[in-house]
Design a protein around this motif. Sequence first.
Motif, PDB file in Angstrom:
ATOM      1  N   LEU B 134      45.175  36.821  40.736  1.00  0.00           N
ATOM      2  CA  LEU B 134      46.487  37.472  40.812  1.00  0.00           C
ATOM      3  C   LEU B 134      47.577  36.486  41.220  1.00  0.00           C
ATOM      4  O   LEU B 134      48.689  36.512  40.704  1.00  0.00           O
ATOM      5  N   SER B 138      48.501  34.178  37.646  1.00  0.00           N
ATOM      6  CA  SER B 138      49.457  35.158  37.170  1.00  0.00           C
ATOM      7  C   SER B 138      50.570  34.452  36.406  1.00  0.00           C
ATOM      8  O   SER B 138      51.072  33.424  36.842  1.00  0.00           O
ATOM      9  N   PRO B 139      50.933  34.971  35.250  1.00  0.00           N
ATOM     10  CA  PRO B 139      51.950  34.296  34.436  1.00  0.00           C
ATOM     11  C   PRO B 139      53.251  34.057  35.198  1.00  0.00           C
ATOM     12  O   PRO B 139      53.917  33.052  34.977  1.00  0.00           O
ATOM     13  N   ALA B 140      53.591  34.940  36.119  1.00  0.00           N
ATOM     14  CA  ALA B 140      54.850  34.792  36.834  1.00  0.00           C
ATOM     15  C   ALA B 140      54.857  33.542  37.706  1.00  0.00           C
ATOM     16  O   ALA B 140      55.901  33.002  38.030  1.00  0.00           O
TER      17      ALA B 140
END
Lengths: 513, 159
Positions: B134, B138-140
């Motif tokens: 997470l 996570s792409p963010a």
Amino acid sequence: MTAWDFTRPDAPLLVLALLLGPPLAALALRPVAVLSARGASVLGPLSLVGCALLGAALLPVVRVAPVQLALGAQGAPLELLFRVDPLALVLALVSLALVLLNWTRREDDFDPVRRDAALLWLTTGLVGLALAGDLWVSWLFVELCILATAALLVQERSLRSLVAVLGVVRWSAVGTVLAVVGLGLLQITAASLTPAGLAAVAQGSADGDVLSRLGFGLLVLGLAVKAGLFPLNAWGLAVGQAAPARVLALLSGAVPALTLVALARVLSGGELAGADVLRVVGILSALAGAFGMWRADDFPAFLMQLSLASIGGIAVGFSLPGPAGLFAALALLFHFLLIQSALFVLAHRWRGRLTDLTAIAWRMPWTAAVLVLFAASLVGVPPLPGFWAKLMLLMSLAEYQGAEAMLVVLAYLLVTAVEAAAWLRLMRIGYARAAKDSAAALQEDAALGVVRVDRLPSLLRSGPWARAYQLLVAVLLLVATLMIGPVAEDLNRLVVPLLAQRVSGCCDAGGWG
Amino acid sequence: MFISGLVLGVPVVLISLGGVGLLWLRDPLRWLTAMVLIQAGGLLLLVELAALHAGIGPWPSEALTLFGLHLQPVAAAAEGSMARLHGLGLAVILLGLAWQVMLVAVLLVLKQRTGALQPSRLAALAAAEWQAILGEESPAKAKVPTDAKASTSATGEHS
């Protein structure tokens, strides 16, 4: 006689081919892979497409008369009974389509052949479950589905997937023992475990019915463990964190949905204890799922809880004795499977926290618009199909008198309200304007020498096929909205065989049956 | 009557012990024992039900009466039911073995990878792995040295 007229004597052979296609392909995968890796990679999808074509060809045939099939000699220990009516065949076709939809290859697959084989065994379980002719066969194929799912999880090879398998094995053993004891008790009280055999028990004297009621209640509980219904879904959280989206889609969608239909075929309007057990477990699942959606932090968990809430509502519908409950449950089921498949396609990329989706709607407006449409239909905003399905369920619940019925109605309304709140929360995140915090974080990272760049949209973007599928589902939803009358008529034709299998005279509206 | 109750009680006790063990115990190794108990109990129960169905002695009916249950015998299709009970027993053996093999295989791999099978340690490691997924993948949180700006053109979608 036309070429596909179902008075033709080879209809059972076609059913057999439909059943044996996926397992034979699974067994052939490894030898084919030795000869040609590319051949092995297309063998699975090709066999599924072939089975789907066979099923489509069988459809006009079973509309004339259901095809019944017994594999094995009369009285053989593992005689498998199948009954192919339009509903069973449609569900088998839906299963094949869902597996095909989730048939994607990853570059980091450790052993693609083994993964494909597990997916084909899962397909075997789903198709067998859809076509099962009695409870014994249904249970056998549910077990196969869970075994195949565990095999898929093992192949993920991450630590959390292995730990998740431990949970699956543990709870599956509990479910198996409940189901086996239930089946054993039913088997000694009923002449057969077909819907007709169980209906005869339900209509028999109450004196000898204690064992069958106990057996049926235990069987429902056992299958509820396998279907992941609350509070028997303790393995679900770990699996949700470990399984890839495609496995989750099947495990939380097709497997429980088909298990519920198998149960619904033999529920005799509450005369067997299973209907009461299913109703309680169903409404508890719907409540747990709705509140779980509200509390979910990541998108796959949100979808898992959404599935639980929807499956709970479907279970409540199937537990009702009247035709309206059945109709509503089937409407909810097909609606759920359609939208859930599209949402999990999205989850292939949206694996992170919900907060990662902040302001995503401004960058992916079409995807966000489709998501809003799905959410509106799932919540039950008129005039979308989900509204009619939910309204039908509430109306069929309201037909029954008594405090218990009102309690279920109130609980289901609460479920809908909480679901709406959870979706609004997600939409609020998605449609949020770019936060100042993000800019501050960028500046902070820049000061540290590591520029944190918003690559989010490109990384979250689904592939062209996935986007096309989402659009297709959205269009289908809109078409169904405009043509709700014909859709309801078609659905009604599917309900008829299910109703015919239930005990006549069980549908008085004065009580729960 | 006592013997009858005992005969029917043994599989019930075995299954109950196994079930409670599976739900209560936290050590995965002991789950194997619980699964074997359940399998043995399930098989014994099916054998007794088959015997009852075949009309071998009155003891099963007496035993059921002890628990306040009354059996209504099914004369018709008795052979089919017997065959199905045998089939159920066969399925219990095969499926039980499949699950036990899977459990042992997973435990061996976990032992190899983590060096220990304490449930708390396994849970902590799995949770840490999930948090890492997470938090880091996570792409963010992707970090690339570029000055690209977020826009619809990056996604291929247009308002």
